[in-house]
Design an enzyme around this catalytic site. Sequence first.
Site, PDB file in Angstrom:
ATOM      1  CG  PHE A 124      -1.913   1.014   1.389  1.00 12.81           C
ATOM      2  CD1 PHE A 124      -3.074   0.974   0.629  1.00 12.81           C
ATOM      3  CD2 PHE A 124      -1.766   2.039   2.316  1.00 12.81           C
ATOM      4  CE1 PHE A 124      -4.070   1.937   0.784  1.00 12.81           C
ATOM      5  CE2 PHE A 124      -2.750   3.007   2.480  1.00 12.81           C
ATOM      6  CZ  PHE A 124      -3.905   2.957   1.712  1.00 12.81           C
ATOM      7  CG  LEU A 126      -1.508   7.260   1.711  1.00 14.45           C
ATOM      8  CD1 LEU A 126      -2.182   7.928   0.516  1.00 14.45           C
ATOM      9  CD2 LEU A 126      -2.561   7.003   2.802  1.00 14.45           C
ATOM     10  CB  THR A 127       3.341   6.876   4.072  1.00 18.37           C
ATOM     11  OG1 THR A 127       2.138   6.618   4.795  1.00 18.37           O
ATOM     12  CG2 THR A 127       4.245   7.745   4.921  1.00 18.37           C
ATOM     13  N   PRO A 129       8.093  10.451   2.055  1.00 20.26           N
ATOM     14  CG  PRO A 129      10.219  10.312   1.082  1.00 20.26           C
ATOM     15  CD  PRO A 129       8.756  10.116   0.785  1.00 20.26           C
ATOM     16  N   GLY A 132       2.843  12.262   5.745  1.00 14.61           N
ATOM     17  CA  GLY A 132       2.380  11.186   6.611  1.00 14.61           C
ATOM     18  C   GLY A 132       0.926  11.414   6.971  1.00 14.61           C
ATOM     19  CD1 TRP A 157       7.247   6.302   7.037  1.00 18.68           C
ATOM     20  CD2 TRP A 157       8.927   4.951   7.611  1.00 18.68           C
ATOM     21  NE1 TRP A 157       8.218   7.064   7.614  1.00 18.68           N
ATOM     22  CE2 TRP A 157       9.265   6.260   7.971  1.00 18.68           C
ATOM     23  CE3 TRP A 157       9.848   3.918   7.857  1.00 18.68           C
ATOM     24  CZ2 TRP A 157      10.474   6.585   8.582  1.00 18.68           C
ATOM     25  CZ3 TRP A 157      11.039   4.236   8.453  1.00 18.68           C
ATOM     26  CH2 TRP A 157      11.342   5.542   8.817  1.00 18.68           C
ATOM     27  CD  GLN A 337       8.012  -3.367  36.264  1.00 21.82           C
ATOM     28  OE1 GLN A 337       8.489  -2.975  35.207  1.00 21.82           O
ATOM     29  NE2 GLN A 337       8.624  -3.216  37.421  1.00 21.82           N
ATOM     30  CG  HIS A 339       7.472 -12.166  31.875  1.00 20.34           C
ATOM     31  ND1 HIS A 339       6.173 -11.734  31.685  1.00 20.34           N
ATOM     32  CD2 HIS A 339       7.515 -13.413  31.341  1.00 20.34           C
ATOM     33  CE1 HIS A 339       5.480 -12.659  31.053  1.00 20.34           C
ATOM     34  NE2 HIS A 339       6.262 -13.696  30.839  1.00 20.34           N
ATOM     35  CD  GLU A 364      -3.008   0.248   8.548  1.00 24.97           C
ATOM     36  OE1 GLU A 364      -4.241   0.305   8.506  1.00 24.97           O
ATOM     37  OE2 GLU A 364      -2.349  -0.760   8.271  1.00 24.97           O
TER      38      GLU A 364
HETATM   39  N1  COS Z   1     -14.342   6.817   3.625  1.00 25.75           N
HETATM   40  C1  COS Z   1     -14.703   7.366   2.432  1.00 25.75           C
HETATM   41  N2  COS Z   1     -14.516   8.663   2.130  1.00 25.75           N
HETATM   42  C2  COS Z   1     -13.933   9.428   3.064  1.00 25.75           C
HETATM   43  C3  COS Z   1     -13.535   8.925   4.323  1.00 25.75           C
HETATM   44  C4  COS Z   1     -13.766   7.561   4.590  1.00 25.75           C
HETATM   45  N3  COS Z   1     -13.424   7.026   5.760  1.00 25.75           N
HETATM   46  N4  COS Z   1     -12.983   9.921   5.054  1.00 25.75           N
HETATM   47  C5  COS Z   1     -13.036  11.021   4.276  1.00 25.75           C
HETATM   48  N5  COS Z   1     -13.612  10.710   3.087  1.00 25.75           N
HETATM   49  C6  COS Z   1     -13.894  11.634   1.981  1.00 25.75           C
HETATM   50  C7  COS Z   1     -14.682  12.828   2.502  1.00 25.75           C
HETATM   51  O1  COS Z   1     -16.071  12.555   2.462  1.00 25.75           O
HETATM   52  C8  COS Z   1     -14.304  13.914   1.534  1.00 25.75           C
HETATM   53  O2  COS Z   1     -15.052  13.738   0.358  1.00 25.75           O
HETATM   54  P1  COS Z   1     -15.436  14.994  -0.631  1.00 25.75           P
HETATM   55  O3  COS Z   1     -14.202  15.350  -1.371  1.00 25.75           O
HETATM   56  O4  COS Z   1     -16.492  14.423  -1.521  1.00 25.75           O
HETATM   57  O5  COS Z   1     -15.926  16.098   0.254  1.00 25.75           O
HETATM   58  C9  COS Z   1     -12.853  13.591   1.197  1.00 25.75           C
HETATM   59  O6  COS Z   1     -12.674  12.200   1.487  1.00 25.75           O
HETATM   60  C10 COS Z   1     -11.861  14.407   2.021  1.00 25.75           C
HETATM   61  O7  COS Z   1     -12.103  14.098   3.383  1.00 25.75           O
HETATM   62  P2  COS Z   1     -11.538  14.979   4.590  1.00 25.75           P
HETATM   63  O8  COS Z   1     -12.030  16.381   4.439  1.00 25.75           O
HETATM   64  O9  COS Z   1     -11.877  14.240   5.836  1.00 25.75           O
HETATM   65  O10 COS Z   1      -9.989  14.994   4.339  1.00 25.75           O
HETATM   66  P3  COS Z   1      -8.880  15.480   5.304  1.00 25.75           P
HETATM   67  O11 COS Z   1      -7.760  15.954   4.463  1.00 25.75           O
HETATM   68  O12 COS Z   1      -9.434  16.422   6.344  1.00 25.75           O
HETATM   69  O13 COS Z   1      -8.455  14.107   6.022  1.00 25.75           O
HETATM   70  C11 COS Z   1      -7.418  12.830   7.719  1.00 25.75           C
HETATM   71  C12 COS Z   1      -7.806  14.182   7.179  1.00 25.75           C
HETATM   72  C13 COS Z   1      -6.561  13.093   8.923  1.00 25.75           C
HETATM   73  C14 COS Z   1      -8.673  12.061   8.121  1.00 25.75           C
HETATM   74  C15 COS Z   1      -6.666  11.961   6.704  1.00 25.75           C
HETATM   75  O14 COS Z   1      -5.708  12.731   6.043  1.00 25.75           O
HETATM   76  C16 COS Z   1      -5.999  10.813   7.399  1.00 25.75           C
HETATM   77  O15 COS Z   1      -6.626   9.785   7.695  1.00 25.75           O
HETATM   78  N6  COS Z   1      -4.661  10.916   7.644  1.00 25.75           N
HETATM   79  C17 COS Z   1      -3.892   9.855   8.195  1.00 25.75           C
HETATM   80  C18 COS Z   1      -3.298   9.105   7.061  1.00 25.75           C
HETATM   81  C19 COS Z   1      -2.805   7.790   7.472  1.00 25.75           C
HETATM   82  O16 COS Z   1      -3.465   7.029   8.164  1.00 25.75           O
HETATM   83  N7  COS Z   1      -1.609   7.468   6.995  1.00 25.75           N
HETATM   84  C20 COS Z   1      -1.036   6.210   7.218  1.00 25.75           C
HETATM   85  C21 COS Z   1      -0.976   5.486   5.904  1.00 25.75           C
HETATM   86  S1  COS Z   1      -0.729   3.778   6.059  1.00 25.75           S
HETATM   87  S2  COS Z   1       0.871   3.591   7.101  1.00 25.75           S
END
Ligand code: COS
Length: 385
Positions: A124, A126-127, A129, A132, A157, A337, A339, A364
């Site tokens: 997967f 996504l992330t 450098p 995050g 990562w 602790q 152990h 995540e």
């Molecule tokens: N399922 C489906 N759609 C989703 C959703 C979900 N769980 N969460 C958000 N969306 C949709 C929203 O409805 C919105 O749609 P529209 O464009 O139609 O309005 C769009 O996605 C954007 O959503 P949002 O405004 O919540 O985006 P943000 O940029 O505010 O998101 C967070 C912020 C923090 C929630 C997000 O960036 C996040 O989860 N970050 C952490 C990333 C992560 O876990 N990284 C690790 C990767 S794996 S190691």
Amino acid sequence: MIDFELTDEQRLVRDAAREFADGVIAPRARENDRNSTFDHGLVVELAGMGFIGPILPEAYGGRGIDYRTYGLIVEEIGRADSSARTVVSVNTSLVGSAIAKWGSEDQKERFIPGICSGEALGCFGLTEPDTGSDAANLSTRAERIDGGWRLTGQKQWISLGNVAAFALIFAQTDPGAGHRGLAAFLVPTDAPGFQSAEIHGKLGLHASDTAELFLDGVEVGDDALLGGVGDGFKVAMTALDSGRFSVSAGCVGICQGCVDASTAYATERRQFGRPIAGFQLVQAMIADMVVDTHAARGLVWKAAWLKDRGERGTLETSVAKLFSTEAAIRCANAAIQVHGGSGYVDDHPVERYLRDARVTTLYEGTSQIQKLIIGRLTTGIDAMT
Ligand code: COS
């Protein structure tokens, strides 16, 4: 209503996973951890048991089981070894569930069977450098070319990035469009311009592969696009709704493993003429672990219940992830602790539990991101942007 009683089938699957975890995974966990070995043979055996991609449709090689049963499998595997659990979580949830939800018929036929058989794992991507928590802000670019796309960027990562046959890569198609410009691509890892490198020096998950990915003008056809252009962020978020559930279930396994190991040790180990389990302060540590384990499992089952009703359950998944990951760290720390000095070396699983649990409040979505998601969904006010 949510029912705490397992069905006969759920109990059978849980028992099979438990037997496999105790008989096959746990005996190899210490050596794989010591030697930082990614156990390819174990992947084949996990797949043979139907534990990779069990929620994926039967038509493509999955088992089509419910989330509750999936959670039971992941808990048992997580109790034995979080590195093995990573193979299951990444492929079932982050990659497989995204393809099952967003993929074309052709993509499902091409990718899901290889995931479930363990012969062509995914990772997967996504992330990055510099990206995050702010997952919408990707630097990896996807440029339109004749009949497809050219991908350029770097990912960081990435679990299984060196062993996967393909990567789910998220990239920006239109830098001015923010999250609405993102797209997801299914990219073979042997494509020209695609390279991976192993990340060394991790605190835990030594038997899991972790990679940096480099995409230097990797060209893919239109058939690599998962969902539409602009759907990439939603693909990522739906994948994470399932991935966070899976991590949570694995952490319940760590909590339970801490209870089991601490109880076995404390009833055997004698000091001052009696088993240390006879001391109130030791019992208090074990009782706290039991409370954490029950609470984490209940939250995971609640999230599963919602998913099995077809609901996203984003709030409940974040609640489960936040609590269970923090609980796993608390339990593992307390188990060491209990152990004493014996918990500081790998004769017992508890020091590995602590090292492996530590990453779960980071990846995540950090604990802080889970709180912000919970806070936003509760108050209606976005404290992130
Ligand atoms: N399922 C489906 N759609 C989703 C959703 C979900 N769980 N969460 C958000 N969306 C949709 C929203 O409805 C919105 O749609 P529209 O464009 O139609 O309005 C769009 O996605 C954007 O959503 P949002 O405004 O919540 O985006 P943000 O940029 O505010 O998101 C967070 C912020 C923090 C929630 C997000 O960036 C996040 O989860 N970050 C952490 C990333 C992560 O876990 N990284 C690790 C990767 S794996 S190691």
